[in-house]
Design a protein around this motif. Structure first.
Motif, PDB file in Angstrom:
ATOM      1  N   UNK A  90       3.520   3.734  13.731  1.00  0.00           N
ATOM      2  CA  UNK A  90       2.815   4.478  12.675  1.00  0.00           C
ATOM      3  C   UNK A  90       3.566   5.727  12.219  1.00  0.00           C
ATOM      4  N   UNK A  91       4.462   6.236  13.062  1.00  0.00           N
ATOM      5  CA  UNK A  91       5.157   7.474  12.684  1.00  0.00           C
ATOM      6  C   UNK A  91       6.464   7.243  11.946  1.00  0.00           C
ATOM      7  N   UNK A  92       6.850   5.985  11.757  1.00  0.00           N
ATOM      8  CA  UNK A  92       8.113   5.686  11.059  1.00  0.00           C
ATOM      9  C   UNK A  92       7.974   6.076   9.585  1.00  0.00           C
ATOM     10  N   UNK A  93       8.958   6.818   9.032  1.00  0.00           N
ATOM     11  CA  UNK A  93       8.879   7.136   7.600  1.00  0.00           C
ATOM     12  C   UNK A  93       8.839   5.850   6.770  1.00  0.00           C
ATOM     13  N   UNK A  94       7.922   5.808   5.810  1.00  0.00           N
ATOM     14  CA  UNK A  94       7.701   4.587   5.037  1.00  0.00           C
ATOM     15  C   UNK A  94       8.997   4.063   4.424  1.00  0.00           C
ATOM     16  N   UNK A 113       9.247   1.083  -2.745  1.00  0.00           N
ATOM     17  CA  UNK A 113      10.330   1.963  -2.285  1.00  0.00           C
ATOM     18  C   UNK A 113      10.071   3.394  -2.731  1.00  0.00           C
ATOM     19  N   UNK A 114      10.500   4.334  -1.894  1.00  0.00           N
ATOM     20  CA  UNK A 114      10.500   5.739  -2.289  1.00  0.00           C
ATOM     21  C   UNK A 114       9.165   6.451  -2.190  1.00  0.00           C
ATOM     22  N   UNK A 115       8.115   5.774  -1.732  1.00  0.00           N
ATOM     23  CA  UNK A 115       6.824   6.462  -1.569  1.00  0.00           C
ATOM     24  C   UNK A 115       6.935   7.339  -0.313  1.00  0.00           C
ATOM     25  N   UNK A 116       6.611   8.625  -0.422  1.00  0.00           N
ATOM     26  CA  UNK A 116       6.694   9.480   0.763  1.00  0.00           C
ATOM     27  C   UNK A 116       5.652   9.073   1.806  1.00  0.00           C
ATOM     28  N   UNK A 220      11.431   6.686  -9.911  1.00  0.00           N
ATOM     29  CA  UNK A 220      10.514   7.653  -9.316  1.00  0.00           C
ATOM     30  C   UNK A 220      11.084   9.068  -9.354  1.00  0.00           C
ATOM     31  N   UNK A 221      12.412   9.176  -9.183  1.00  0.00           N
ATOM     32  CA  UNK A 221      13.029  10.512  -9.162  1.00  0.00           C
ATOM     33  C   UNK A 221      12.743  11.263 -10.465  1.00  0.00           C
ATOM     34  N   UNK A 234       1.894  13.992  -5.269  1.00  0.00           N
ATOM     35  CA  UNK A 234       1.995  12.829  -6.158  1.00  0.00           C
ATOM     36  C   UNK A 234       0.790  12.765  -7.077  1.00  0.00           C
ATOM     37  N   UNK A 235       0.370  11.549  -7.415  1.00  0.00           N
ATOM     38  CA  UNK A 235      -0.796  11.385  -8.298  1.00  0.00           C
ATOM     39  C   UNK A 235      -2.014  11.976  -7.604  1.00  0.00           C
ATOM     40  N   UNK A 236      -2.672  12.910  -8.268  1.00  0.00           N
ATOM     41  CA  UNK A 236      -3.767  13.615  -7.597  1.00  0.00           C
ATOM     42  C   UNK A 236      -5.082  12.857  -7.694  1.00  0.00           C
ATOM     43  N   UNK A 237      -5.205  12.053  -8.781  1.00  0.00           N
ATOM     44  CA  UNK A 237      -6.458  11.324  -9.025  1.00  0.00           C
ATOM     45  C   UNK A 237      -6.208   9.823  -9.032  1.00  0.00           C
ATOM     46  N   UNK A 238      -7.284   9.080  -8.776  1.00  0.00           N
ATOM     47  CA  UNK A 238      -7.200   7.624  -8.929  1.00  0.00           C
ATOM     48  C   UNK A 238      -7.317   7.293 -10.413  1.00  0.00           C
ATOM     49  N   UNK A 239      -6.757   6.179 -10.814  1.00  0.00           N
ATOM     50  CA  UNK A 239      -6.990   5.701 -12.176  1.00  0.00           C
ATOM     51  C   UNK A 239      -8.431   5.196 -12.273  1.00  0.00           C
ATOM     52  N   UNK A 240      -9.153   5.562 -13.355  1.00  0.00           N
ATOM     53  CA  UNK A 240     -10.556   5.133 -13.451  1.00  0.00           C
ATOM     54  C   UNK A 240     -10.684   3.622 -13.658  1.00  0.00           C
ATOM     55  N   UNK A 241     -11.727   3.062 -13.059  1.00  0.00           N
ATOM     56  CA  UNK A 241     -12.036   1.639 -13.265  1.00  0.00           C
ATOM     57  C   UNK A 241     -13.346   1.571 -14.048  1.00  0.00           C
TER      58      UNK A 241
END
Ligand SMILES: Cc1cc2nc3c(=O)[nH]c(=O)nc-3n(C[C@H](O)[C@H](O)[C@H](O)COP(=O)(O)OP(=O)(O)OC[C@H]3O[C@@H](n4cnc5c(N)ncnc54)[C@H](O)[C@@H]3O)c2cc1C
Length: 356
Positions: A90-94, A113-116, A220-221, A234-241
């Motif tokens: 669980x501690x491995x960087x994604x 790829x590239x998601x923190x 992403x950069x 990153x994205x602070x809100x969810x996209x509305x459904x």
């Protein structure tokens, strides 16, 4: 297990705001968890698990409990009939895991790829990007249950995955210690997402998991601020459904009031439609780059909330509330935060003795 006292949460989170955590215990193996929980129980304190802190807002008042900092390592590969299984600590960087899969030419994880963040946090909000969601490649999630002290493995169909959600978001007593993924030696690129279509048109190689991963990291950069210079989650809100009817009404208003031949983009989800909040913020509200004190919406991607170096958690919350109100006033939609307050995911053992 290492124990630290009074640790600045701004050092443990990518928004880089917040006061101090009373204790931080760093976990390097699942065997350390019982001792860590005994530590919290003896002091009558709640705990919260933290990976790389890239999806939480730490309060300015700090956290008067125990932060369990997830650093369990390990990446084991095994062959099954038609696929390769990766069992990852669980501690491995994604992104370390994504690169390891690419180096074996395995398909399934390249669009993410590239998601923190850490591997252990990936199932919590069912991370997703560029047309992919992690739940499709998760085989099982292994947890330590703080309620009964048992370790168990939860198969994918019992994880309650949905858009940016899972049972782990609602059951903070489940500490994820490892995740098993199913990756495929044969696969084909999933490049039907606008940014990847554009990358292909610009001549980018999208033929292998490694090449796709690199292109996604490049895209992403440009979409996110430099984490070394700014605070962000990153994205602070969810996209509305929305229901189809609500979408049609909003789209009609957009065509009538703003863009005569335009339409609001939509992504079908079962029984409903998902709309990009960035589009609403940009085209309906003109909020691209909007600044409130030391916080602002990123010019290249208005869904990304950014904090200057001297911002506080209250500043971030004020901008978030400003946006929530404006979206509601303009559309009637109550948007939901993807980035949660640190205490949202805390667990307190009600039988533990309380500190006097
Ligand atoms: C620049 C940037 C870009 C981003 N882009 C994306 C994106 O494209 N798609 C996307 O989905 N997300 C994105 N995110 C959000 C974030 O990267 C993910 O949510 C990531 O999975 C969080 O990992 P973390 O280790 O930092 O989790 P944390 O922020 O440390 O924790 C997140 C939540 O999970 C819980 N948690 C963490 N680890 C465990 C565990 N082992 N067991 C139980 N609970 C746990 C925490 O208590 C907390 O509630 C982005 C963030 C940033 C800063």
């Amino acid at each position: 297990m290492t124990v630290r006292e009074d640790v600045a949460l701004s050092e443990l989170t990518t928004l880089r705001v917040g006061g101090s955590a009373r204790y931080v215990l760093t976990l390097s193996s699942p065997e350390e968890i019982p001792a860590a929980l005994a530590f919290t129980r003896e002091r009558g304190l709640p705990f919260v698990v933290l990976g790389q802190g890239s999806n939480v807002l730490a309060p300015d008042s700090g956290y008067p409990g125990v932060v369990l900092l997830m650093r369990i390592p390990g990446l084991l590969w095994s062959e099954a009939e038609n696929h390769t299984r990766a069992s990852v600590g669980a501690g491995v960087p994604w992104d370390e895991f994504v690169r390891a899969a690419a180096s074996r030419a395995l398909w399934g994880v390249e669009n993410l790829a590239g998601i923190p963040g850490t591997v252990g946090a990936a199932p919590v909000q069912n991370i997703g990007a560029y047309g992919a969601e992690v739940h499709t490649i998760i085989e099982s999630v292994t947890v330590y249950d703080a309620q009964n002290g048992e370790a168990r493995t939860i198969p994918r169909d019992e994880c309650g995955f949905s858009y940016r959600d899972s049972r782990f978001k609602h059951e903070p007593h489940l500490i994820i210690t490892s995740v098993a993924f199913t990756l495929a030696p044969d696969g084909s690129p999933r490049t039907d997402y606008a940014d990847l279509i554009a990358a292909r048109a610009a001549g980018k190689d999208l033929s292998t998991p490694g090449a796709i991963g690199e292109t996604v990291r490049e895209v992403r950069a440009a979409k996110f601020p430099d984490l070394r210079a700014y605070g962000t989650a990153g994205s602070f809100f969810k996209n509305p459904i929305l229901t189809q009817e609500a979408y049609d009404a909003l789209s009609l208003r957009y065509r009538t009031e703003i863009a005569p031949y335009g339409s609001i983009p939509l992504y079908p989800v079962p029984g409903r439609v998902k709309i990009p909040l960035a589009f609403i913020l940009d085209k309906l509200l003109g909020m691209r780059g909007f600044r409130l004190g030391p916080t602002f919406l990123f010019g290249n991607q208005p869904l990304v909330l950014v904090a200057d170096a001297h911002a506080s958690a209250a500043d971030v919350d004020a901008l978030a509330r400003n946006i929530e109100q404006k979206v509601y006033d303009a559309t009637g939609i109550s948007i939901e935060r993807e980035v949660r307050d640190l205490t949202f995911h805390e667990y307190r053992d009600e039988n533990a003795k309380h500190e006097s």
